[in-house]
Design an enzyme around this catalytic site. Structure first.
Site, PDB file in Angstrom:
ATOM      1  N   SER A  15     -27.964  29.276  44.546  1.00 49.78           N
ATOM      2  CA  SER A  15     -26.652  29.085  45.162  1.00 49.78           C
ATOM      3  C   SER A  15     -25.569  29.488  44.197  1.00 49.78           C
ATOM      4  O   SER A  15     -25.729  29.365  42.976  1.00 49.78           O
ATOM      5  CB  SER A  15     -26.474  27.616  45.518  1.00 49.78           C
ATOM      6  N   LYS A  16     -24.477  29.961  44.765  1.00 47.58           N
ATOM      7  CA  LYS A  16     -23.419  30.476  43.896  1.00 47.58           C
ATOM      8  C   LYS A  16     -22.712  29.373  43.138  1.00 47.58           C
ATOM      9  O   LYS A  16     -21.976  29.638  42.209  1.00 47.58           O
ATOM     10  CB  LYS A  16     -22.442  31.338  44.689  1.00 47.58           C
ATOM     11  N   ARG A  17     -22.980  28.139  43.511  1.00 48.46           N
ATOM     12  CA  ARG A  17     -22.393  27.033  42.752  1.00 48.46           C
ATOM     13  C   ARG A  17     -23.062  26.896  41.390  1.00 48.46           C
ATOM     14  O   ARG A  17     -22.506  26.325  40.478  1.00 48.46           O
ATOM     15  CB  ARG A  17     -22.541  25.720  43.511  1.00 48.46           C
ATOM     16  N   ASN A  21     -25.297  29.614  40.067  1.00 41.83           N
ATOM     17  CA  ASN A  21     -25.695  30.911  39.540  1.00 41.83           C
ATOM     18  C   ASN A  21     -24.852  31.975  40.210  1.00 41.83           C
ATOM     19  O   ASN A  21     -24.568  31.851  41.383  1.00 41.83           O
ATOM     20  CB  ASN A  21     -27.134  31.188  40.003  1.00 41.83           C
ATOM     21  N   ARG A  31     -16.696  28.197  35.400  1.00 40.21           N
ATOM     22  CA  ARG A  31     -17.851  27.322  35.233  1.00 40.21           C
ATOM     23  C   ARG A  31     -18.216  27.211  33.749  1.00 40.21           C
ATOM     24  O   ARG A  31     -18.499  26.132  33.243  1.00 40.21           O
ATOM     25  CB  ARG A  31     -19.033  27.928  36.009  1.00 40.21           C
TER      26      ARG A  31
END
Ligand code: GLU
Length: 494
Positions: free
Chosen positions: A251-253, A255, A467
Site C-alpha cells: 500500500s502506498k501508505r 511503500n 514519510r
C-alpha cells in the site's frame, strides 16, 4: 486455440506496480504460448477515471518495456478497447439476462437496501443484498413505464457452494451465501465492473484471465454470468498479492507503489521488470538477474508460488545496482543518466525557479541537488523551530502526508490549496506551517518554491520524503497514531 490474455486496468490513480506485475505475467503467459496480450481500459467508473491516469498507466508500462498487441492506443480487431467507448452495448446484455429470468429490475432506494441489510444482519445472515428484491411483473412494468430509477441485478443462489477452478489454486470453494445480488447495470445505465468485464472478455476472445488475488471473490459472480449467457468461460488464474515487507498488502501508505516513483528515483526499467518477475516466480536455475526475454523463454505459470511475495525496495535497489554495474558501460551510463534527469527538459523546468537566486553558476548545483536526490540526509535538529514544538512539527508532516495522499490531481495549484487549507484548519500561520514541509522536501527552510518542487517531484517522491521526515523524527507510537488520526478526522470534517 490461440491463447489471448489481457490486463484491464481502471484509470483511477497512479500506475501501480501491481498492474505492471500482473501485466508482466499475462505477457509472459501469452508469449510462451505464441498468443496475444491485450490491454483494455476499464473506465466504467466515470467519476473516478481520468485521461491523465490512463496516459500515465500506458506510459509506465511502455517505460518498463511491456508491449501489448491490441489496446486503446494501438487498435486491433476487437476494439474499442476502452469500456467508456462501448458503454451503449452493455444494456442489451443485462436485458437479455432479465428476459432469460437470470436478472431483474430493482427499484429499491438506498434506505430500503440499508434496512434489508440490517434485517439480514439481525438474523445472522450475510448482509449482502439477496432475495425479496424482485417485484411482481405488472408492478415492474408499471414502474418502468413511469420512468422510475432502477438498476438491473443478477440473481444468485441463496445457498450451496460455488466451486471455482484456478490454475494455481485448484478448486476453490466459496459459499453462495457470501455472494450478493450484484448490480449489473447502474441507474445511470452504465455497467458495473462485473458485467462489463465478463462481456468484454467474451467478446474479445480472452482465453485466460490472470489477475490479482483480490478478485477471487468476484469469480463466482463471473462464473455464473458465463453460465447465464451460455458462453465458455476463460481459465482463471489469481496471482498472489504483492506485500509490504511487514507482509500487509502493498500500500502506498507504507511503500511507494507508483511506477513513476521508481522512474523518478532513477531505477532502470530492466531492473524493475526483473524484480517484478521475481514476485512469486523464479527462474528454473534460480538466477536472480534475468531479462524479459529470458523470463519468457523459461516461463511456466506453475512456477508461481502462492506465499505472499514481498516487494522490498531495498532488494530492488540491490538488483538495480547489478544492472547498472553489469549491463551499462560508461557510454550507456551517461546516456541513461541524461535520459533520466540530466537533460534539457528538466533544466527547463528548474531554471525559472533558480535564475533569480544565483549569482554564479556554482550556486546552482546546491540549490537543485534535492531535485536529483532520493531520500534526503536529515537529522532531527534540522526541524527545530522557535515557534513549533516537535509534536507540532510531526503533526504538520503527518497531516500534510494524509492530505496529499488523497490528492488525485497532482498540480501546483491543488497542492497549494491542500496545504493552505490544512494550515488554516490547524490554526497555524502559513510561514510556520511550511517550515517542516520545506525541510522534509528540500532539506532546508531556505529553498525556492516548495510547491513547485513538490509538483515537479511528483506525488510518490513527495509523500516518501514526508514519510521519511516523520521517521527521522521518530514517528508516532501506536497510541499516538490513534490520537492524531482522530484529530485529523475532526480537522477534515470541519
Ligand atoms: N479493472 C480491474 C482492475 O482495475 C480489472 C480486474 C480484472 O483483471 O478482472 O484491476
Amino acid at each position: 486455440m490461440t491463447v489471448r490474455t489481457r490486463i484491464a486496468p481502471s484509470p483511477t490513480g497512479d500506475p501501480h506496480v501491481g498492474t505492471a506485475y500482473v501485466a508482466l505475467f499475462n505477457l509472459c503467459f501469452a508469449r510462451q504460448h505464441g498468443g496475444q496480450f491485450i490491454l483494455r481500459i476499464e473506465d466504467t467508473d466515470q467519476a473516478r477515471s481520468t485521461d491523465e491516469s490512463e496516459r500515465d498507466i500506458l506510459n509506465a508500462l511502455r517505460w518498463l518495456g511491456l508491449e501489448w498487441d491490441e489496446g486503446p492506443d494501438v487498435g486491433g480487431p476487437y476494439g474499442p478497447y476502452r469500456q467508456s467507448e462501448r458503454k451503449n452495448d452493455y444494456r442489451a446484455y443485462a436485458e437479455e439476462l432479465v428476459e432469460k429470468g437470470h436478472a431483474f429490475y430493482c427499484f429499491r432506494t438506498p434506505e430500503e437496501l440499508e434496512q434489508i441489510r440490517e434485517e439480514r444482519k439481525a438474523h445472522g445472515l450475510n448482509p449482502g443484498i439477496k432475495g425479496d428484491l424482485e417485484l411482481p411483473a405488472d408492478e415492474v412494468k408499471r414502474r418502468l413505464e413511469a420512468g422510475e430509477a432502477h438498476v438491473i441485478r443478477m440473481k444468485v443462489p441463496d445457498e450451496g457452494v460455488c466451486v471455482i477452478d484456478d490454475m494455481l489454486r485448484g478448486k476453490v470453494e466459496i459459499d453462495w451465501q457470501q455472494v450478493d445480488c450484484q448490480i449489473l447495470l447502474k441507474s445511470d445505465g452504465m455497467p458495473t465492473y462485473h458485467l462489463a468485464n465478463v462481456v468484454d472478455d467474451h467478446l474479445m476472445g480472452i482465453t485466460h484471465v490472470l489477475r490479482g488475488e483480490e478478485w477471487i471473490n468476484s469469480a463466482p459472480k463471473h462464473q455464473l454470468l458465463y453460465k447465464y449467457f451460455g458462453w465458455d468461460m476463460p481459465v482463471l488464474c489469481h496471482l498472489p498479492l504483492l506485500r509490504n515487507p511487514d507482509k500487509s498488502k502493498l500500500s502506498k501508505r507504507k511503500n511507494p507503489t507508483s511506477i513513476n516513483f521508481y522512474e523518478r528515483m532513477g531505477f532502470v526499467p530492466e531492473a524493475v521488470l526483473n524484480y517484478l518477475g521475481r514476485m512469486g516466480w523464479s527462474m528454473p536455475d534460480g538466477r536472480e538477474k534475468f531479462t524479459l526475454q529470458e523470463m519468457i523463454d523459461n516461463f511456466d505459470i506453475q512456477r508461481v508460488s502462492l506465499g505472499g511475495p514481498v516487494f522490498d525496495v531495498e532488494k530492488l535497489r540491490w538488483l538495480n545496482g547489478l544492472w547498472l554495474r553489469e549491463d551499462l558501460d560508461d557510454q550507456a551510463f551517461i546516456e541513461r543518466l541524461q535520459q533520466w534527469w540530466f537533460n534539457r527538459e528538466s533544466l527547463e523546468a528548474l531554471v525559472p525557479h533558480i535564475r533569480g537566486r544565483a549569482e554564479v553558476f556554482s550556486d546552482v548545483a546546491p540549490m537543485v541537488s534535492f531535485m536529483f536526490s532520493g531520500m534526503l540526509n536529515l537529522k532531527p535538529e534540522d526541524f527545530s523551530h522557535n515557534k513549533l514544538e516537535e509534536g507540532d512539527v510531526k503533526r504538520v508532516l503527518q497531516f500534510a502526508l494524509w492530505t496529499l495522499e488523497a490528492e488525485r490531481h497532482w498540480t501546483k495549484d491543488n497542492i497549494f490549496a491542500d496545504v493552505k487549507g490544512l494550515a488554516k484548519a490547524m490554526g497555524l500561520k502559513m510561514g510556520d506551517f511550511m517550515f517542516p514541509i520545506f525541510v522534509a522536501i528540500a532539506g532546508t527552510p531556505n529553498s525556492w518554491s516548495v510547491m513547485d518542487s513538490m509538483a515537479l517531484l511528483g506525488p510518490d517522491m513527495t509523500r516518501s520524503r514526508l514519510r521519511h521526515a516523520l521517521q527521522v523524527l521518530g514517528g508516532f507510537s501506536k497510541k499516538e497514531t490513534k490520537r492524531v488520526e482522530k484529530e485529523y478526522a475532526a480537522l477534515v470534517a470541519e
